[in-house]
Scaffold this motif. Sequence first.
Motif, PDB file in Angstrom:
ATOM      1  N   SER A   1       0.944  -1.241  -0.250  1.00 56.18           N
ATOM      2  CA  SER A   1       0.124  -0.051   0.012  1.00 56.18           C
ATOM      3  C   SER A   1       0.838   1.323  -0.077  1.00 56.18           C
ATOM      4  O   SER A   1       1.707   1.324   0.644  1.00 56.18           O
ATOM      5  CB  SER A   1      -0.928   0.079   1.230  1.00 56.18           C
ATOM      6  OG  SER A   1      -1.756  -0.754   1.375  1.00 56.18           O
TER       7      SER A   1
ATOM      8  N   LYS B   1      -6.961   5.476   3.170  1.00 54.65           N
ATOM      9  CA  LYS B   1      -8.022   5.064   2.764  1.00 54.65           C
ATOM     10  C   LYS B   1      -8.617   4.022   4.044  1.00 54.65           C
ATOM     11  O   LYS B   1      -9.670   4.091   4.498  1.00 54.65           O
ATOM     12  CB  LYS B   1      -8.182   4.051   1.700  1.00 54.65           C
ATOM     13  CG  LYS B   1      -8.177   5.188   0.409  1.00 54.65           C
ATOM     14  CD  LYS B   1      -8.210   4.470  -1.101  1.00 54.65           C
ATOM     15  CE  LYS B   1      -8.158   5.492  -2.267  1.00 54.65           C
ATOM     16  NZ  LYS B   1      -7.949   4.818  -3.492  1.00 54.65           N
TER      17      LYS B   1
ATOM     18  N   ALA C   1     -11.285   4.784   7.013  1.00 48.77           N
ATOM     19  CA  ALA C   1     -12.568   4.179   7.374  1.00 48.77           C
ATOM     20  C   ALA C   1     -12.577   3.628   8.746  1.00 48.77           C
ATOM     21  O   ALA C   1     -13.875   3.638   9.275  1.00 48.77           O
ATOM     22  CB  ALA C   1     -12.682   2.766   6.278  1.00 48.77           C
TER      23      ALA C   1
ATOM     24  N   GLN D   1      -4.002  13.185   3.791  1.00 50.65           N
ATOM     25  CA  GLN D   1      -5.213  12.450   3.014  1.00 50.65           C
ATOM     26  C   GLN D   1      -6.074  11.841   3.775  1.00 50.65           C
ATOM     27  O   GLN D   1      -7.298  11.843   3.240  1.00 50.65           O
ATOM     28  CB  GLN D   1      -4.210  11.145   2.511  1.00 50.65           C
ATOM     29  CG  GLN D   1      -3.142  11.640   1.187  1.00 50.65           C
ATOM     30  CD  GLN D   1      -2.073  10.649   0.649  1.00 50.65           C
ATOM     31  OE1 GLN D   1      -1.820  10.119   1.596  1.00 50.65           O
ATOM     32  NE2 GLN D   1      -1.965  10.569  -0.547  1.00 50.65           N
TER      33      GLN D   1
ATOM     34  N   LEU E   1     -10.210  12.470   2.908  1.00 54.53           N
ATOM     35  CA  LEU E   1     -11.067  11.353   2.833  1.00 54.53           C
ATOM     36  C   LEU E   1     -12.218  11.650   3.635  1.00 54.53           C
ATOM     37  O   LEU E   1     -13.523  11.131   3.214  1.00 54.53           O
ATOM     38  CB  LEU E   1     -10.355  10.230   2.966  1.00 54.53           C
ATOM     39  CG  LEU E   1      -9.304   9.657   1.903  1.00 54.53           C
ATOM     40  CD1 LEU E   1      -8.385   8.324   2.162  1.00 54.53           C
ATOM     41  CD2 LEU E   1     -10.244   9.088   0.633  1.00 54.53           C
TER      42      LEU E   1
ATOM     43  N   ILE F   1     -13.822  -2.281   2.558  1.00 57.18           N
ATOM     44  CA  ILE F   1     -13.099  -1.666   1.493  1.00 57.18           C
ATOM     45  C   ILE F   1     -12.602  -2.688   0.503  1.00 57.18           C
ATOM     46  O   ILE F   1     -12.341  -3.819   0.827  1.00 57.18           O
ATOM     47  CB  ILE F   1     -11.470  -1.103   1.945  1.00 57.18           C
ATOM     48  CG1 ILE F   1     -12.005   0.084   2.872  1.00 57.18           C
ATOM     49  CG2 ILE F   1     -10.566  -0.708   1.034  1.00 57.18           C
ATOM     50  CD1 ILE F   1     -10.827   0.710   3.609  1.00 57.18           C
TER      51      ILE F   1
ATOM     52  N   SER G   1      -8.465  -1.432  -4.359  1.00 60.38           N
ATOM     53  CA  SER G   1      -8.225   0.198  -4.361  1.00 60.38           C
ATOM     54  C   SER G   1      -7.012   0.169  -3.256  1.00 60.38           C
ATOM     55  O   SER G   1      -6.421   1.524  -3.445  1.00 60.38           O
ATOM     56  CB  SER G   1      -9.443   0.848  -3.800  1.00 60.38           C
ATOM     57  OG  SER G   1      -9.656   0.499  -2.398  1.00 60.38           O
ATOM     58  N   VAL G   2      -6.385  -0.714  -2.875  1.00 57.19           N
ATOM     59  CA  VAL G   2      -5.297  -0.656  -1.887  1.00 57.19           C
ATOM     60  C   VAL G   2      -4.358  -1.446  -2.175  1.00 57.19           C
ATOM     61  O   VAL G   2      -4.319  -2.329  -3.090  1.00 57.19           O
ATOM     62  CB  VAL G   2      -5.873  -0.641  -0.257  1.00 57.19           C
ATOM     63  CG1 VAL G   2      -6.706   0.557  -0.015  1.00 57.19           C
ATOM     64  CG2 VAL G   2      -6.246  -2.144  -0.160  1.00 57.19           C
TER      65      VAL G   2
ATOM     66  N   VAL H   1      -6.107  12.796  -3.110  1.00 59.31           N
ATOM     67  CA  VAL H   1      -7.595  12.406  -2.888  1.00 59.31           C
ATOM     68  C   VAL H   1      -8.580  12.589  -3.882  1.00 59.31           C
ATOM     69  O   VAL H   1      -9.123  11.791  -4.312  1.00 59.31           O
ATOM     70  CB  VAL H   1      -7.943  12.799  -1.337  1.00 59.31           C
ATOM     71  CG1 VAL H   1      -9.270  12.201  -1.106  1.00 59.31           C
ATOM     72  CG2 VAL H   1      -6.969  11.961  -0.451  1.00 59.31           C
TER      73      VAL H   1
ATOM     74  N   ASP I   1      -7.661  10.892  -6.778  1.00 57.16           N
ATOM     75  CA  ASP I   1      -7.443   9.531  -6.538  1.00 57.16           C
ATOM     76  C   ASP I   1      -6.287   8.893  -7.265  1.00 57.16           C
ATOM     77  O   ASP I   1      -6.485   7.897  -7.763  1.00 57.16           O
ATOM     78  CB  ASP I   1      -8.878   8.621  -6.992  1.00 57.16           C
ATOM     79  CG  ASP I   1      -8.747   7.320  -6.292  1.00 57.16           C
ATOM     80  OD1 ASP I   1      -8.232   7.075  -5.339  1.00 57.16           O
ATOM     81  OD2 ASP I   1      -9.504   6.341  -6.709  1.00 57.16           O
TER      82      ASP I   1
END
Lengths: 259, 323
Positions: A93, A100, A104, A131, A135, A210, A214-215, B109, B112
């Motif tokens: 990651s 992210k 979450a 970040q 988010l 998640i 995406s990670v 962000v 993305d």
Amino acid sequence: MKVVVCVKQIPDPADPGALDPESKTLVRDAKLILDESDSYGVEMALQLVDAAGEGEVHLVSMAPNNETAGLRTALAMGAASATLISDEALKGSDALGTAKVLAAAIARQEPDLVLAATESSDGYTGTVPEQVAALMDLPSVTFAKSVAVDGGAAKVQRQTEAGYDEVECPLPAMVSVTAGVVEPRYPSFKGIMAAKSKPVDELDLGGLGIDAGSVGWAGAGQEIVSIAEAPAREAGEVIEDEGDAYERIVSFLDDLKVL
Amino acid sequence: MGIDKIWIFGEANGDAVASITLEMLAAARELADTIEVFMAGDGDDYAEELGEHGAETVYSTGDLDGGLQGAAVAAAVANAIAEGDVDAPDAFLLGTTQDGRDVAARLSVKLDTGVITNCVALEADGDELIGSEPVFGGVTDVRTKNTSGKPGIFLIRPKSFEADGVGGAEADTEDLDVPELGAVGAAKVTNSHVEESDGPKLDEAAIVVSGGRGLGEADAFSLVDELASAVGGAAGASRAIVDAGWVPYSMQVGQTGKVVKPTVYIAAGISGATQHLVGMKGSKNIIAINKDPEAPIFAVADLGIVGDVHKVMPALIEALKSR
Ligand SMILES: Cc1cc2nc3c(=O)[nH]c(=O)nc-3n(C[C@H](O)[C@H](O)[C@H](O)COP(=O)(O)OP(=O)(O)OC[C@H]3O[C@@H](n4cnc5c(N)ncnc54)[C@H](O)[C@@H]3O)c2cc1C
Ligand SMILES: Nc1ncnc2c1ncn2[C@@H]1O[C@H](COP(=O)(O)O)[C@@H](O)[C@H]1O
């Protein structure tokens, strides 16, 4: 007041491991410890909750292999509970992927204030806290050298190139702190014993909702193309001071014609 | 193939464009045909200097009314791209500074896409950029390429490139509208404090004298100040004594402080931890004074003095003053 602190667990800097040129990942076998940079955030959170007279400190960490050793140190300092996110799919990651996951996990806590360090000791991207804030749609103040909470707002002294700015920011907010903001306490024996039974909620990506794509490596959008030794700087002459070393410095400066 | 357009985050110190911005312009000129700058504040004030260094257009948000730059500038850029007001660049370059990091992180962000951090060199590979980052205190170089299919975002360490004017014409100026930010725009600067001392600026001085924990106590920092003024240089510090409150953060040299590349760097009572070295290893000449012959600082010193700062420095100051 509920304060969530992001704490990174890292290999002991005294034994940093090495980058494996084949897999291009950090090879680290030893146990992880609490990043010293984050001990300031933990201490700051404990002091703010103390000053508010009510509330609690919750920790959030993303780490491989359900590692809790560093979290236990922060729990022993006085944090009440923790969330730990571990998942094979998180390998590789980048900062955004990490953010992210952290965002979450933090959102579930509905905090008034989120603290992190300005930069971690091993990754030092210095982008994760901002970040996370982006988010979570939170305002943020980075590079804090002093933090106080007063009437639903954080009052922060933010380091600048030339000095510092006073910044006011309504809560909830993210604040990233620098070393030196407070003096981290050493866990007491009682604290260490108590930490063993404090709740640590262990989650994987599914538990956080998640998508694994995406990670991790899949989501990173960047590729390490080479790892190579950098050209080293040659060491010069080293002399022992016998009371006249200053003369050597003066002639060194004279030779350079900088005086 | 090739890189058409690079956007550079512009920063200013009062009336002048910040050195880091000019350094990135110099780097971008080698890589792309079109270079444009985006910044907070009023771009008209800087259009001439930015144009001189090769920028064609300056997009600026206008006064942010005390708001921090991160959320505002990133939202304005993302908005302008989404609305089709501007053509997205192939890459964004921002300095590793307080505001540069904030803008890069918020932008990443919004778009993305990840940030490639701590770059000290850049190269083009087809239509993508590769950034080089020194790790483990600079003994290893890691080269990272943007493969996201979106514009890459790169954070560049100060003093990685040499600023150099090329006599370009004044840049055009365009507005960058900041959309309604809501809560994320709520952090406001209420007061600014300047802690810089007189004399040459730390990151511009030809000679830098830095002190560390080996000075023993806060008062002994006067030795550093005196030596710096005797040689017409600037005084710096290790993080250990900044954290201890002896001197302000604006004097810190290193990974989290300033990067300096003077003609001469004098380290007094500094061990030479990797995080300090990354901030001063690029100095042309390094002199170290440390009582421990094993101190890592000696590995990068051109002239190493194994000795006590309380003996060497007063004698040196005396000798220089009496000339
Ligand atoms: C994420 C992160 C970021 C960091 N960023 C920075 C940064 O930007 N800048 C930075 O500087 N550090 C930074 N550090 C801290 C760094 O790791 C070191 O802790 C710090 O640089 C040590 O400062 P020092 O050399 O003054 O102190 P020490 O390491 O304690 O060294 C003191 C030295 O003085 C010598 N000494 C003692 N007495 C005398 C005497 N009488 N005469 C001569 N020599 C004497 C000793 O031999 C020793 O070598 C960072 C650390 C982390 C984890
Ligand atoms: N894996 C992680 N788990 C918890 N917090 C993290 C993690 N990675 C980064 N952070 C937080 O973000 C700060 C800055 O990290 P970085 O952006 O990597 O320099 C760290 O000091 C932590 O407070």
